[in-house]
Design a protein around this motif. Structure first.
Motif, PDB file in Angstrom:
ATOM      1  N   VAL C  72      42.116 -77.126 -27.794  1.00 54.37           N
ATOM      2  CA  VAL C  72      42.048 -76.568 -29.149  1.00 54.37           C
ATOM      3  C   VAL C  72      43.258 -77.010 -29.953  1.00 54.37           C
ATOM      4  O   VAL C  72      43.130 -77.405 -31.122  1.00 54.37           O
ATOM      5  CB  VAL C  72      41.972 -75.030 -29.090  1.00 54.37           C
ATOM      6  CG1 VAL C  72      42.138 -74.451 -30.482  1.00 54.37           C
ATOM      7  CG2 VAL C  72      40.660 -74.604 -28.513  1.00 54.37           C
ATOM      8  N   GLY C  73      44.425 -76.986 -29.314  1.00 51.72           N
ATOM      9  CA  GLY C  73      45.633 -77.394 -30.031  1.00 51.72           C
ATOM     10  C   GLY C  73      45.512 -78.817 -30.541  1.00 51.72           C
ATOM     11  O   GLY C  73      45.655 -79.084 -31.741  1.00 51.72           O
ATOM     12  N   VAL C  74      45.190 -79.738 -29.628  1.00 52.58           N
ATOM     13  CA  VAL C  74      45.093 -81.140 -30.030  1.00 52.58           C
ATOM     14  C   VAL C  74      43.941 -81.331 -31.005  1.00 52.58           C
ATOM     15  O   VAL C  74      44.050 -82.042 -32.012  1.00 52.58           O
ATOM     16  CB  VAL C  74      44.931 -82.033 -28.790  1.00 52.58           C
ATOM     17  CG1 VAL C  74      44.737 -83.469 -29.206  1.00 52.58           C
ATOM     18  CG2 VAL C  74      46.134 -81.918 -27.898  1.00 52.58           C
ATOM     19  N   LEU C  76      42.602 -79.228 -33.138  1.00 53.36           N
ATOM     20  CA  LEU C  76      42.897 -78.772 -34.493  1.00 53.36           C
ATOM     21  C   LEU C  76      43.887 -79.702 -35.181  1.00 53.36           C
ATOM     22  O   LEU C  76      43.788 -79.931 -36.390  1.00 53.36           O
ATOM     23  CB  LEU C  76      43.414 -77.344 -34.462  1.00 53.36           C
ATOM     24  CG  LEU C  76      42.310 -76.293 -34.319  1.00 53.36           C
ATOM     25  CD1 LEU C  76      42.903 -74.912 -34.174  1.00 53.36           C
ATOM     26  CD2 LEU C  76      41.372 -76.322 -35.517  1.00 53.36           C
ATOM     27  N   ALA C  77      44.823 -80.253 -34.395  1.00 51.81           N
ATOM     28  CA  ALA C  77      45.753 -81.217 -34.996  1.00 51.81           C
ATOM     29  C   ALA C  77      44.985 -82.417 -35.538  1.00 51.81           C
ATOM     30  O   ALA C  77      45.256 -82.898 -36.646  1.00 51.81           O
ATOM     31  CB  ALA C  77      46.783 -81.662 -33.969  1.00 51.81           C
TER      32      ALA C  77
END
Lengths: 734, 163, 99
Positions: C72-74, C76-77
């Motif tokens: 999710v972090g990557v 969304l980035a």
């Protein structure tokens, strides 16, 4: 014995140095060169230790009595030595093996198999590589990618050593491919110029063509072992003993040998895949020396020597007559030598000479002269490295970084006495003049070919010797004699690329630029400095003396004693004819005749000068050579275009015949039936064919284009659909 | 047993409705909230199965962190917050058919394979047992996952920062 | 309880997630659908863990959770980056792969 047991250190050290140079090289005072030199030097010391250890091992071996028949019937399983009493002592190779993983009973691993051949190769590779490293510190001084160059050089050495010590064919293949990769990196060192990157690609792709053969060969030899013993193996000793066991059908062994031989053809620049080698001259000269003398191209010959029993059985080498290996080798000797005559570029002369000499080695293996071929590899490494480094020295200090003999050289013997002397001795060794190194090895190949019932190849070798002497005379004449043609007229001729057609002029132009900036004076040819001349002198000493290690008439056959694995062979496998003075005299006389003819032609101006300009037939012949037998044209225009063409044509065909005929002609055909005029059919068919061709191509492209929407979600849909269908199919099938 | 089955039924019905909501709603923020329901339902199912540690991790990590991340993502990309007809693309129907096909294949496979298999939960699995497994048997994967998280963090920062 | 009731729930959630990945235009919604798929996988893992009475399933569910967080972090980035470059988080606008 430490050095034999720890041979894995030899490839490891340059590999570590590669990483170290890559990461830290730029921060070191000499930009990483010192790391390269020291690591390869350390490898060289270890290799010398291994060499000494091996020689002791051979000397300590107890003669095994006369029980020759009881010896292990496997090539390399034990290595024999002819003792004083004529008995053969078994000396088994030092094998260390690590299993990486096992899968389904097949073992994958890495290891070292140190025997005479490996020890000899380690010595040659590390020595030449060390000298090339030293030489490069001066030659490449100021290059824009100096550090990167040394990193690649280290990796190159490490890969070759990995290949040499391999105890299984998979590891050998890994080393082999790494060598190819490094040569690609180094040939394309100055990749900014299109010809250089093209040359690198050509080298990579051409050798890759051969590697397909090798890969298939490696897989086939695995099954060769399986057929012989029941369980497959990549182990080299197992492959060799399987090939000799006689439990496997001859045709299978033949195909194994053929597949492996295609690998050799690609790597060792044999006809018809030799075309990459001269283009590989686009790389920096030290790289050329390394590629041509110790690494890369000899990897092929090494493979032939390593898995010799496969070839021996597969190609029926003991039968005499003609086999693919001897034939290809023989052809390569002649065509390589002939091409060397028309080159104006000194490095290309040497490149074709290498092709020709590799032909000798392959032919030597092909006629069963194992020892002679490997011996020739050994001696050739020294004098060819000597010649290449000499050519580099000439170009570096005498010809403004050009390699064009006709334009920028001539008369250099006065300016560069050391380079001249070493180059001359190297040439004499190459031509096989008694008692230099090349004489002993070449003579041994020829004598063996004669004795082993390969008379034809004996004469091929003699013709090759004649040609070798003649083209080297031409090369020396153009480079070192006559008037100096470089002169002040071209203060910096390399800088305008248009003046020179040759690839190398462009290539070394950077060096020229750098050198001009660095020294500030370059108008006078001068001798190169110590970092260049000392390696040359060392190599010259080896070029003179290396042959005496196996000088039969003086009863020195150390090379044979130390390095030959011969117990396992059926008695006649490696032929060892007695040294024959008449034949030696003939071969030297023929080489001298080559010198004499070339001398008469170039110095004295005898013979039909400028024949090619007057006689159309001669012109055609020269053109044929200049165009390198049109092989490049064949590959690029016929084969590459031919592969591209049929695919496009197949699409046309499908469209035209299936779509057009089915759809269009059903409708149009009804109309045509009504009218039924001959012209209409004529027009319809021809027009339809022509238009259909164009329209069909467009339609095929358009149809395929529909799928490439560029929308990831559509791709995801197709993926999910495929997975679903596939699971359904699997479920139903189970 | 009956109580458990009833609980499962209620949770499953809520999760199915919420999952359909995630993929069918026309409001992006609602989709995120529906996702909360699905994940919370999942956590409840884990408790039903006696696996309480992973249930609470799901609540903390997913509902506590990931959903917040999603809401940030919605805000930062100025996703349409009001009901909007344009949230689906024109692959809606092929996608529905494909998804139904996949569901059919998976479902029939599972029914075929496990149609009578019962789960017999004697006691919940203690957190101590989970930590023992993580830090003994699976210590290397655990470390690797830690490195992966770090790499993802660095990667996300590098990707998202304005230069 | 039957094992299958959990597995079928998981299969349904997974198929729903697949639908969402394929049919949604907004890239944040697509990421949410991916989370749905991962949650479905987790239910499967935990159900099998309970069935086998083995802790490994739970441990792997934890790993999946961790990796989902990283994803999710990557993800969304990347969405942010796309948004910044194209001024849109609509996946239909991202079609540079078009042949």
């Amino acid at each position: 014995m430490f050095f034999l047991d720890h041979a894995w250190l030899v490839p490891l050290i340059p590999a570590v140095s590669f990483v170290a140079i890559l990461f830290f090289g730029k921060r070191l005072p000499r930009n990483g060169a010192e790391l390269g030199v020291v690591s390869v030097g350390a490898s060289f010391v270890l290799s010398c230790g291994a060499l000494i250890g091996w020689v002791q091992r051979v000397n300590d071996a107890k003669p095994a009595g006369s029980a020759l028949g009881g010896m292990v019937h496997a090539f390399g399983q034990s290595v024999g030595r002819l003792g004083a009493e004529g008995h053969v002592a078994a000396v088994s190779p030092v094998v260390h093996h690590l299993t990486w993983w096992r899968s389904g009973g097949i073992e994958f691993g890495a290891g070292t198999q140190i025997d005479g051949l490996a020890v000899m190769m380690m010595f040659v590779v590390t020595l030449i590589s060390f000298l090339v490293h030293v030489y490069s510190t001066e030659y490449m001084h100021g290059d824009r990618r100096f550090t990167y160059f040394f990193a690649a050089l280290s990796l190159f050495t490490a890969s070759m050593l990995l290949l040499v010590v391999a105890d299984n064919t998979l590891q050998l293949l890994v080393g082999w491919e790494l060598v190819g990769l490094c040569s690609f990196m180094l040939i394309g060192h100055w990749w900014e110029e299109k010809p250089n990157s093209d040359a690198a690609l050509k080298a990579f792709l051409t050798t890759r063509t051969g590697d397909v053969g090798l890969t298939i060969g490696v897989i086939m030899t695995f099954f060769l072992v399986q057929r012989a013993t029941g369980s497959g193996s990549f182990n080299i000793l197992a492959v060799n003993s399987a090939a000799l066991s006689g439990h496997v059908g001859h045709s299978f062994v033949f195909w194994c040998a053929l597949a492996l031989f295609i690998g050799i053809i690609g790597k060792s620049g044999q006809f018809p895949l030799h075309t990459w080698l001269p283009d590989a001259m686009a790389g920096p000269t030290p790289v050329s020396a390394l590629i041509h003398a110790a690494t890369m191209v000899v990897a092929g010959v090494y493979l032939g020597a390593r898995l010799f029993p496969v070839f021996w059985t597969g190609f029926n080498i003991h039968d005499g007559g003609v086999n693919p290996m001897a034939l290809i080798g023989g052809i390569t000797i002649i065509i390589g030598a002939a091409l060397a005559f028309v080159q104006d570029d000194i490095k290309k002369v040497l490149a074709y000479s290498t092709i020709s000499q590799l032909g000798y080695m392959v032919m030597g293996l092909g006629v069963g002269a194992w020892t002679a071929a490997v011996f020739h590899l050994f001696t050739h490494a020294f004098f060819k490295a000597n010649l290449f480094l000499g050519a580099g020295s000439v170009s570096h200090s005498g010809a403004h970084h050009s390699f064009d003999m006709k334009k920028d050289m001539g008369g250099l013997r006065k300016y560069m006495p050391i380079t001249f002397a070493t180059f001359l001795i190297g040439s004499l060794a190459l031509a096989g003049i008694f008692p230099l190194a090349g004489f002993w090895s070449k003579d041994e190949i020829l004598v063996t070919a004669n004795a082993a019932n390969y008379k034809f190849f004996f004469y091929v070798g003699l013709v090759g010797a004649f040609m070798t002497a003649a083209y080297m005379t031409r090369c020396i004449y153009l480079t070192f004699f006559g008037e100096y043609r470089g002169g002040h007229a071209h203060a910096a001729p390399e800088l305008d690329g248009t003046a020179h057609g040759a690839v190398e002029d462009v290539a070394d132009a950077h060096l020229a630029e750098v050198a001009e900036a660095a020294h500030g004076h370059h108008d006078e040819p001068h001798e190169s400095n110590g970092l260049i001349t000392v390696p040359l002198i060392v190599l010259t000493v080896f070029s003179v003396l290396a042959g005496f290690i196996n000088a039969a008439p003086f009863h020195i056959e150390k090379f044979r004693d130390w390095f030959e694995p011969r117990v396992a062979f059926p008695v006649s496998t490696i032929v060892h004819p007695a040294f024959s003075w008449p034949k030696a005299i003939i071969s030297v006389a023929i080489a001298l005749a080559g010198f004499a003819v070339a001398y008469a032609y170039y110095w004295l101006g005898l013979g039909p000068q400028r024949l090619a300009e007057r006689n159309p037939l001669a012109r055609a012949g020269k053109m044929f050579l200049v165009k390198k037998y049109y092989l490049d044209d064949l590959y690029e225009k016929v084969i590459v275009a031919g592969i591209k063409g049929p695919i496009a044509n197949a699409v046309y065909w499908v469209n035209q015949h299936i779509i057009d005929n089915v759809l269009n002609y059903t409708g149009r055909g009804a109309k045509a039936l009504g009218e039924m005029t001959y012209e209409y059919i004529d027009q319809g068919v021809i027009d339809g064919a022509v238009n259909g061709l164009a329209a069909g191509t467009g339609e095929a492209g358009g149809a395929a284009r529909q799928l490439q929407t560029g929308r990831l979600q559509f791709y995801a849909l197709l993926l999910v659909l495929a997975v679903g269908l596939f699971s359904l199919a699997l479920w139903i099938a189970s | 047993m009956i109580a458990q089955n009833v609980a499962f039924g209620i949770l499953a019905a809520a999760m199915v409705v919420a999952a359909l909501g995630v993929v069918r709603t026309n409001n992006v923020v609602h989709a995120a909230l529906y996702l909360v329901v699905v994940l919370a339902g999942g956590a409840a199912q884990f408790i039903l199965l006696g696996q309480e540690f992973v249930a609470w991790v799901q609540v903390l990590v997913y509902i506590g962190a990931v959903i917040v991340l999603f809401l940030f993502g919605i805000m930062l990309t100025r996703a349409p917050m009001h009901p909007d007809e344009s949230l689906d693309n024109d692959l809606k129907w092929p996608a529905a058919v494909t998804a139904l096909f996949l569901a059919g294949v998976l479902g029939s496979l599972l029914i075929d394979a496990f149609h009578r298999t019962k789960i017999d939960i004697r006691q919940p699995i203690r957190t101590a047992a989970v930590t023992n497994a993580v830090f003994r048997t699976y210590i290397i994967p655990f470390e690797v996952v830690g490195v992966l998280l770090l790499a993802a963090l660095v990667g996300a920062v590098v990707l998202a920062r304005k230069d | 309880m039957l094992l299958n009731q959990f597995l079928l729930l998981g299969a349904f959630l997974f198929a729903t997630g697949v639908y969402g990945v394929m049919a949604r235009r907004n890239s944040v919604l697509v990421l949410m659908s991916v989370e749905l798929m991962l949650a479905a996988v987790n239910i499967n893992l935990v159900a099998f863990a309970a069935y086998q009475n083995n802790v490994a399933g739970q441990v792997f569910a934890l790993f999946v959770l961790t990796i989902a967080a990283a994803e999710v972090g990557v993800g969304l980035a990347i969405v942010l980056l796309i948004y910044r470059n194209l001024r849109s988080s609509d996946l239909d606008d991202v079609d540079v792969l078009k042949g």
